[in-house]
Every structure is written in C-alpha cells, then in structure tokens.
Design a protein around this motif. Sequence first.
Motif, short mmCIF file in Angstrom:
data_model
loop_
_atom_site.label_atom_id
_atom_site.label_comp_id
_atom_site.label_asym_id
_atom_site.label_seq_id
_atom_site.Cartn_x
_atom_site.Cartn_y
_atom_site.Cartn_z
N TRP A 3 2.21 -2.24 -10.81
CA TRP A 3 1.04 -1.64 -10.21
C TRP A 3 -0.23 -2.33 -10.68
CZ3 TRP A 3 -1.81 0.60 -6.86
CH2 TRP A 3 -3.01 1.21 -7.20
N GLU A 4 -0.32 -2.67 -11.97
CA GLU A 4 -1.51 -3.32 -12.49
C GLU A 4 -1.71 -4.68 -11.83
OE1 GLU A 4 -3.81 -2.17 -14.55
OE2 GLU A 4 -2.81 -0.22 -14.56
N GLN A 5 -0.66 -5.43 -11.67
CA GLN A 5 -0.75 -6.74 -11.01
C GLN A 5 -1.16 -6.57 -9.55
OE1 GLN A 5 3.28 -7.96 -11.87
NE2 GLN A 5 2.62 -9.40 -13.46
N TYR A 6 -0.56 -5.58 -8.90
CA TYR A 6 -0.89 -5.34 -7.49
C TYR A 6 -2.34 -4.93 -7.33
CZ TYR A 6 -0.96 -3.21 -2.89
OH TYR A 6 -1.29 -2.88 -1.59
N ALA A 7 -2.82 -4.02 -8.18
CA ALA A 7 -4.20 -3.55 -8.09
C ALA A 7 -5.18 -4.70 -8.27
CB ALA A 7 -4.45 -2.46 -9.12
N ALA A 8 -4.89 -5.61 -9.20
CA ALA A 8 -5.76 -6.76 -9.43
C ALA A 8 -5.77 -7.67 -8.21
CB ALA A 8 -5.31 -7.52 -10.67
N GLY A 16 -13.54 -7.35 -4.62
CA GLY A 16 -13.70 -6.91 -5.99
C GLY A 16 -13.65 -5.41 -6.19
N PHE A 17 -13.39 -4.65 -5.12
CA PHE A 17 -13.29 -3.19 -5.23
C PHE A 17 -11.98 -2.83 -5.92
CE2 PHE A 17 -12.11 1.01 -3.54
CZ PHE A 17 -13.25 1.72 -3.88
N ASP A 18 -12.06 -2.23 -7.10
CA ASP A 18 -10.88 -1.96 -7.92
C ASP A 18 -10.33 -0.57 -7.60
OD1 ASP A 18 -8.92 -1.67 -9.82
OD2 ASP A 18 -10.14 -2.45 -11.47
N PRO A 19 -9.12 -0.49 -7.04
CA PRO A 19 -8.56 0.83 -6.69
C PRO A 19 -8.25 1.68 -7.91
CG PRO A 19 -6.90 -0.88 -6.43
CD PRO A 19 -8.21 -1.58 -6.70
N GLY A 28 -4.74 7.08 -4.79
CA GLY A 28 -3.42 7.54 -4.36
C GLY A 28 -2.94 6.84 -3.11
N TRP A 29 -3.87 6.60 -2.16
CA TRP A 29 -3.52 5.92 -0.92
C TRP A 29 -3.07 4.49 -1.19
CZ3 TRP A 29 -2.57 7.15 4.01
CH2 TRP A 29 -2.62 6.15 4.97
N VAL A 30 -3.81 3.78 -2.04
CA VAL A 30 -3.46 2.39 -2.36
C VAL A 30 -2.13 2.33 -3.12
CG1 VAL A 30 -4.18 0.30 -3.57
CG2 VAL A 30 -5.87 1.67 -2.35
N ALA A 79 0.48 1.91 8.47
CA ALA A 79 0.99 0.56 8.73
C ALA A 79 -0.05 -0.48 8.37
CB ALA A 79 1.42 0.42 10.19
N ASP A 80 -1.32 -0.17 8.63
CA ASP A 80 -2.41 -1.08 8.30
C ASP A 80 -2.50 -1.31 6.79
OD1 ASP A 80 -4.76 -2.66 8.69
OD2 ASP A 80 -5.99 -0.93 8.19
N ALA A 81 -2.25 -0.25 6.02
CA ALA A 81 -2.23 -0.41 4.57
C ALA A 81 -0.97 -1.13 4.11
CB ALA A 81 -2.32 0.96 3.90
N LEU A 82 0.13 -0.89 4.79
CA LEU A 82 1.41 -1.47 4.38
C LEU A 82 1.49 -2.97 4.62
CD1 LEU A 82 4.15 1.09 5.49
CD2 LEU A 82 3.52 0.43 3.17
N ASP A 83 0.88 -3.46 5.72
CA ASP A 83 1.02 -4.90 5.98
C ASP A 83 0.38 -5.72 4.88
OD1 ASP A 83 -1.65 -4.52 6.64
OD2 ASP A 83 -1.46 -5.15 8.71
N GLY A 84 -0.80 -5.27 4.42
CA GLY A 84 -1.43 -5.97 3.31
C GLY A 84 -0.64 -5.83 2.03
N ALA A 85 -0.05 -4.65 1.82
CA ALA A 85 0.75 -4.44 0.61
C ALA A 85 1.97 -5.34 0.60
CB ALA A 85 1.17 -2.97 0.54
N VAL A 86 2.63 -5.46 1.75
CA VAL A 86 3.79 -6.34 1.84
C VAL A 86 3.39 -7.79 1.55
CG1 VAL A 86 5.52 -7.30 3.40
CG2 VAL A 86 5.03 -4.86 3.45
N ALA A 87 2.24 -8.20 2.11
CA ALA A 87 1.77 -9.57 1.90
C ALA A 87 1.50 -9.84 0.42
CB ALA A 87 0.51 -9.82 2.73
N VAL A 88 0.88 -8.88 -0.26
CA VAL A 88 0.56 -9.06 -1.69
C VAL A 88 1.83 -9.06 -2.52
CG1 VAL A 88 -0.56 -8.01 -3.69
CG2 VAL A 88 -1.76 -8.10 -1.49
#
Length: 216
Positions: A3-8, A16-19, A28-30, A79-88
Amino acid sequence: MTWEQYAAAWSALHGGFDPRTASPVVRGWVRLAYRGGSLLGRWRVGPTTVTVAGLLLCAGVPFVPLLAGAVLVLLASFADALDGAVAVVTGRTTRLGFVYDSVADRLGELAWLAAFWVAGVPGWLVVAALAVSWLHEYVRARAAAAGMDGLGVVTVGERPTRVSVAVSGLVAGGVAGLVHPGWDRTVVLVAVLVWILLGLIGLAQLLAAVRRTLVD
C-alpha cells in the motif's frame, strides 16, 4: 506492491496529492482501488480493458431508467479508479494510457449529462455543464504544459464532485419520478444547475491558482 508503494506511485501520477493524508473517504476509495487493482493484476486484466469497460458502462447511462443509470455511473467511476490502479500495480503506466483515460473520462461525463437531457433538462444547460467541466480540465492541462507543478489546487469542481452530482441527481430524480410523475424533471434540472455552479466555482479557484503559480 505494498500500500505504501502504491500510494507513493499514485501520488506521483496525481500532481503530488498524497492519498495517505487525504480525508477518510478519499483514502478509503484509493485503498479500495488498490485492492481491486491488485486482484485484477493477478488475473492479468490490463488497464485498457478496464478503461473500455468503464466507457461502455457510461455509454449505457442515457438509455436506462434514472436509478439504473446511477448504478452504471457508480460502476463506471469505480472502473475509472481501477484502470489506473491496475496500471500502477502491474507497472504498465504510460503517457498514452493517461491520454486514453482522460478522453474516456470526458466521454463518460458527456454520457451522464446526456441522461439528464433525456430526462428533460434543456439542451443548452447540458451543453453549458459540459463546457464548464471540460474547460476546468483544459485549463489545468494547459497550465501544466506552461510549467505549473502538480494540480495547482484541488477545487470543488473536480471529477469526484461531478460523479457525486450525477449519482445524486439520477437517484433523486428516479425516486421523485416514482413518487410523482413529472417531479423527476425538476430534480434533474436542479442537479445540472448544481453541476454548473460547482464547476464555475471550481474553475475560478483553479484560475486563481494558475495565476499565482505562473504570473511573472
């Protein structure tokens, strides 16, 4: 990826917006997107596939009843949040993917507003709402190209606000129409007016931040 690596990594892609320091709802959403993206990554689902799925969900919003449209908007937003999450998570973030995602977001918002038009909102108001939200994103993109670091400012007219207004308007409009035929038109009209008002306020906030940042 932890999670820490993903958040960074997520922060680096979002100006630079830190979740990790965001409100509980945003954090929670992120985090939910991180878990979903990790799962889809293990299943070898690519970010482009998720982007296309979200766009298809949006495309259906104008063609279903208002309450069903609200569900589609929620699913498309996830899905919009997930596509970026999958990419990261999978290390597949690309500049081209960022462009595709942005285009899909704008087309999705067009579909949401088209649903309000189908429900009875005057076309010129729908066009105004679309113009305000698209101008918000255009100004930020041009300011970034001109040298503005990060987002500049998080305004009240950001995409999460548009999602909230769209879902709330569709739900309230659907319920109002069930209670009394014709009330749905009034409710969706108010939703579009709120969209425009918050969009204008957000645009003013963004323009002020751009001026502070880029003034010689």
